[in-house]
Design a protein around this motif. Sequence first.
Motif, PDB file in Angstrom:
ATOM      1  N   SER A 186       0.753  -1.094   0.114  1.00 10.88           N
ATOM      2  CA  SER A 186      -0.209   0.095   0.094  1.00 10.88           C
ATOM      3  C   SER A 186       0.773   1.276   0.266  1.00 10.88           C
ATOM      4  O   SER A 186       0.102   2.405  -0.155  1.00 10.88           O
ATOM      5  CB  SER A 186      -0.959  -0.480   1.278  1.00 10.88           C
ATOM      6  N   ALA A 187       2.247   1.062   0.269  1.00  9.18           N
ATOM      7  CA  ALA A 187       3.447   2.349   0.011  1.00  9.18           C
ATOM      8  C   ALA A 187       3.811   2.343  -0.423  1.00  9.18           C
ATOM      9  O   ALA A 187       4.568   3.439  -1.097  1.00  9.18           O
ATOM     10  CB  ALA A 187       3.823   1.812   1.423  1.00  9.18           C
ATOM     11  N   ARG A 188       3.628   1.222  -2.370  1.00 10.52           N
ATOM     12  CA  ARG A 188       4.554   1.692  -2.908  1.00 10.52           C
ATOM     13  C   ARG A 188       4.631   3.238  -3.732  1.00 10.52           C
ATOM     14  O   ARG A 188       3.094   3.609  -3.947  1.00 10.52           O
ATOM     15  CB  ARG A 188       4.106   0.584  -4.294  1.00 10.52           C
ATOM     16  N   ARG A 189       5.788   3.692  -4.569  1.00 10.26           N
ATOM     17  CA  ARG A 189       5.156   5.523  -5.074  1.00 10.26           C
ATOM     18  C   ARG A 189       5.394   4.390  -6.158  1.00 10.26           C
ATOM     19  O   ARG A 189       5.872   3.806  -6.589  1.00 10.26           O
ATOM     20  CB  ARG A 189       6.625   5.844  -4.929  1.00 10.26           C
ATOM     21  N   PRO A 228      13.072   0.586  -1.435  1.00  9.44           N
ATOM     22  CA  PRO A 228      12.610   1.306  -0.266  1.00  9.44           C
ATOM     23  C   PRO A 228      12.494   2.633  -0.840  1.00  9.44           C
ATOM     24  O   PRO A 228      11.786   4.109  -0.529  1.00  9.44           O
ATOM     25  CB  PRO A 228      13.438   1.104   0.477  1.00  9.44           C
ATOM     26  N   ASP A 229      13.842   2.838  -2.070  1.00  3.58           N
ATOM     27  CA  ASP A 229      13.334   4.519  -1.909  1.00  3.58           C
ATOM     28  C   ASP A 229      15.100   4.343  -3.796  1.00  3.58           C
ATOM     29  O   ASP A 229      15.064   3.391  -3.837  1.00  3.58           O
ATOM     30  CB  ASP A 229      14.894   5.680  -1.415  1.00  3.58           C
ATOM     31  N   LEU A 230      15.722   5.535  -4.038  1.00  2.32           N
ATOM     32  CA  LEU A 230      16.399   5.478  -5.462  1.00  2.32           C
ATOM     33  C   LEU A 230      17.821   5.715  -5.169  1.00  2.32           C
ATOM     34  O   LEU A 230      18.648   5.976  -5.477  1.00  2.32           O
ATOM     35  CB  LEU A 230      16.575   6.427  -6.262  1.00  2.32           C
ATOM     36  N   THR A 231      18.347   5.255  -3.577  1.00  2.00           N
ATOM     37  CA  THR A 231      19.993   5.026  -3.378  1.00  2.00           C
ATOM     38  C   THR A 231      20.615   4.361  -3.820  1.00  2.00           C
ATOM     39  O   THR A 231      22.040   3.835  -3.499  1.00  2.00           O
ATOM     40  CB  THR A 231      19.869   5.225  -1.873  1.00  2.00           C
ATOM     41  N   ASP A 232      20.068   3.346  -4.252  1.00  2.00           N
ATOM     42  CA  ASP A 232      21.344   1.785  -4.710  1.00  2.00           C
ATOM     43  C   ASP A 232      21.706   2.012  -5.894  1.00  2.00           C
ATOM     44  O   ASP A 232      21.339   3.134  -6.631  1.00  2.00           O
ATOM     45  CB  ASP A 232      20.321   0.710  -4.613  1.00  2.00           C
ATOM     46  N   ASP A 233      21.961   0.989  -6.351  1.00  2.00           N
ATOM     47  CA  ASP A 233      22.820   0.852  -7.790  1.00  2.00           C
ATOM     48  C   ASP A 233      21.769   0.350  -8.757  1.00  2.00           C
ATOM     49  O   ASP A 233      22.124   0.015 -10.154  1.00  2.00           O
ATOM     50  CB  ASP A 233      24.735  -0.310  -7.614  1.00  2.00           C
ATOM     51  N   PHE A 234      20.780   0.171  -8.226  1.00  2.00           N
ATOM     52  CA  PHE A 234      19.746  -0.618  -8.605  1.00  2.00           C
ATOM     53  C   PHE A 234      17.940  -0.094  -8.262  1.00  2.00           C
ATOM     54  O   PHE A 234      18.331  -0.079  -7.308  1.00  2.00           O
ATOM     55  CB  PHE A 234      20.097  -2.451  -8.624  1.00  2.00           C
ATOM     56  N   GLU A 235      17.247  -0.138  -9.012  1.00  2.00           N
ATOM     57  CA  GLU A 235      15.896  -0.543  -8.513  1.00  2.00           C
ATOM     58  C   GLU A 235      15.477  -1.545  -9.093  1.00  2.00           C
ATOM     59  O   GLU A 235      15.394  -2.221  -9.916  1.00  2.00           O
ATOM     60  CB  GLU A 235      14.711   0.879  -9.506  1.00  2.00           C
ATOM     61  N   VAL A 236      13.757  -1.981  -8.709  1.00  2.00           N
ATOM     62  CA  VAL A 236      12.889  -3.008  -8.900  1.00  2.00           C
ATOM     63  C   VAL A 236      11.749  -2.447  -9.115  1.00  2.00           C
ATOM     64  O   VAL A 236      11.279  -1.016  -7.674  1.00  2.00           O
ATOM     65  CB  VAL A 236      12.874  -3.695  -7.659  1.00  2.00           C
ATOM     66  N   THR A 282      21.288   0.901 -19.714  1.00  2.00           N
ATOM     67  CA  THR A 282      20.462   0.363 -18.401  1.00  2.00           C
ATOM     68  C   THR A 282      21.088  -1.107 -18.426  1.00  2.00           C
ATOM     69  O   THR A 282      21.208  -1.638 -19.879  1.00  2.00           O
ATOM     70  CB  THR A 282      19.263   1.080 -17.682  1.00  2.00           C
ATOM     71  N   THR A 283      21.103  -1.615 -17.446  1.00  2.00           N
ATOM     72  CA  THR A 283      21.021  -3.390 -17.642  1.00  2.00           C
ATOM     73  C   THR A 283      19.438  -3.543 -17.430  1.00  2.00           C
ATOM     74  O   THR A 283      19.427  -3.327 -15.869  1.00  2.00           O
ATOM     75  CB  THR A 283      22.689  -4.484 -17.448  1.00  2.00           C
ATOM     76  N   GLU A 284      18.861  -3.799 -17.784  1.00  2.00           N
ATOM     77  CA  GLU A 284      17.170  -4.340 -16.659  1.00  2.00           C
ATOM     78  C   GLU A 284      17.332  -6.270 -17.565  1.00  2.00           C
ATOM     79  O   GLU A 284      17.592  -6.656 -17.999  1.00  2.00           O
ATOM     80  CB  GLU A 284      16.081  -4.090 -17.977  1.00  2.00           C
ATOM     81  N   VAL A 285      16.457  -6.377 -16.228  1.00  2.00           N
ATOM     82  CA  VAL A 285      16.491  -7.965 -16.037  1.00  2.00           C
ATOM     83  C   VAL A 285      14.923  -7.837 -16.141  1.00  2.00           C
ATOM     84  O   VAL A 285      14.475  -7.588 -14.640  1.00  2.00           O
ATOM     85  CB  VAL A 285      16.709  -8.526 -15.434  1.00  2.00           C
ATOM     86  N   ALA A 286      13.717  -8.716 -16.029  1.00  2.00           N
ATOM     87  CA  ALA A 286      12.634  -9.140 -15.700  1.00  2.00           C
ATOM     88  C   ALA A 286      11.957 -10.019 -15.988  1.00  2.00           C
ATOM     89  O   ALA A 286      12.532 -10.920 -16.621  1.00  2.00           O
ATOM     90  CB  ALA A 286      11.260  -8.306 -17.093  1.00  2.00           C
ATOM     91  N   ALA A 305       5.155  -7.731 -14.556  1.00  2.00           N
ATOM     92  CA  ALA A 305       6.114  -8.223 -14.184  1.00  2.00           C
ATOM     93  C   ALA A 305       7.074  -7.202 -13.912  1.00  2.00           C
ATOM     94  O   ALA A 305       6.459  -6.451 -12.992  1.00  2.00           O
ATOM     95  CB  ALA A 305       7.232  -7.936 -15.912  1.00  2.00           C
ATOM     96  N   VAL A 306       7.620  -8.177 -12.533  1.00  2.00           N
ATOM     97  CA  VAL A 306       8.923  -7.572 -12.034  1.00  2.00           C
ATOM     98  C   VAL A 306       9.912  -6.992 -12.811  1.00  2.00           C
ATOM     99  O   VAL A 306      10.589  -7.898 -12.486  1.00  2.00           O
ATOM    100  CB  VAL A 306       9.407  -8.234 -10.706  1.00  2.00           C
ATOM    101  N   TRP A 307      10.979  -6.262 -12.558  1.00  2.00           N
ATOM    102  CA  TRP A 307      12.343  -5.840 -13.209  1.00  2.00           C
ATOM    103  C   TRP A 307      13.286  -4.950 -12.575  1.00  2.00           C
ATOM    104  O   TRP A 307      12.572  -4.388 -11.360  1.00  2.00           O
ATOM    105  CB  TRP A 307      11.726  -4.022 -14.409  1.00  2.00           C
ATOM    106  N   VAL A 308      14.870  -5.950 -12.510  1.00  2.00           N
ATOM    107  CA  VAL A 308      15.489  -4.650 -11.802  1.00  2.00           C
ATOM    108  C   VAL A 308      16.060  -4.063 -13.108  1.00  2.00           C
ATOM    109  O   VAL A 308      16.538  -4.667 -13.797  1.00  2.00           O
ATOM    110  CB  VAL A 308      16.825  -5.807 -11.150  1.00  2.00           C
ATOM    111  N   ILE A 309      16.366  -2.900 -12.823  1.00  2.00           N
ATOM    112  CA  ILE A 309      16.878  -1.647 -13.659  1.00  2.00           C
ATOM    113  C   ILE A 309      18.267  -1.922 -13.245  1.00  2.00           C
ATOM    114  O   ILE A 309      18.495  -0.472 -11.536  1.00  2.00           O
ATOM    115  CB  ILE A 309      15.916  -0.668 -13.860  1.00  2.00           C
ATOM    116  N   SER A 310      19.388  -1.482 -13.733  1.00  2.00           N
ATOM    117  CA  SER A 310      20.748  -0.921 -12.898  1.00  2.00           C
ATOM    118  C   SER A 310      20.901   0.213 -13.897  1.00  2.00           C
ATOM    119  O   SER A 310      21.477  -0.683 -15.139  1.00  2.00           O
ATOM    120  CB  SER A 310      21.790  -1.982 -12.771  1.00  2.00           C
TER     121      SER A 310
END
Length: 185
Positions: free
Chosen positions: A83-86, A102-110, A129-133, A176-181
């Motif tokens: 319920s708290a996702r942006r 949780p935020d955008l401070t990592d080397d990747f985002e989900v 980027t490199t993206e895996v979904a 889909a769930v994406w990991v983007i770096s």
Amino acid sequence: MPNTPDLGQDIRALRTARKMTLETLAQKLGKSLGWVSQVERNLSTPTMDDLRDIARVFDVPLSLFFGTAPAPEKERGRIVRASARRHIGAHETGLVETLISPDLTDDFEVIHSTFQPGAAREEVITRPTTEVAYMISGMLELWIDGEKFTVSAGDSFRIRGDSYRWANPYDTPAIAVWVISPPVY
């Protein structure tokens, strides 16, 4: 104003992900270098007009800076409740994206993406980027460097700086769930 104590960190993460200097961001915003530095360190709070300008410069929705539900201190930066996702992304018709990270401070985002039936991105996109979904449910048509693929629940794919576009011509949503770096939102 934004409901996140990490506003400055998010702005810094967007800037560094785009390999933009403080000076360049200040110039694009028509602000001083010191002001941008203070905002990134949460020492100064940008106005709504400032946030609109920042969103425009980074090509992200203004809502990226809002909408996180209050969380217990021990969960901040660690747990993201559904319920708290942006809400993030370009908001193309029929595509709903939320930030799982949780935020955008990592080397990747989900990212959690829901492609509604009939939704499509006709314009090709290319990102450094490199993206895996991973496909959770449904089916999606995907063109990577012009080559067409059909992916469905349980499938995954990778995009490394390639051009791509997508379509969901099917009767059910594709999720889909994406990991983007590095992070792009």
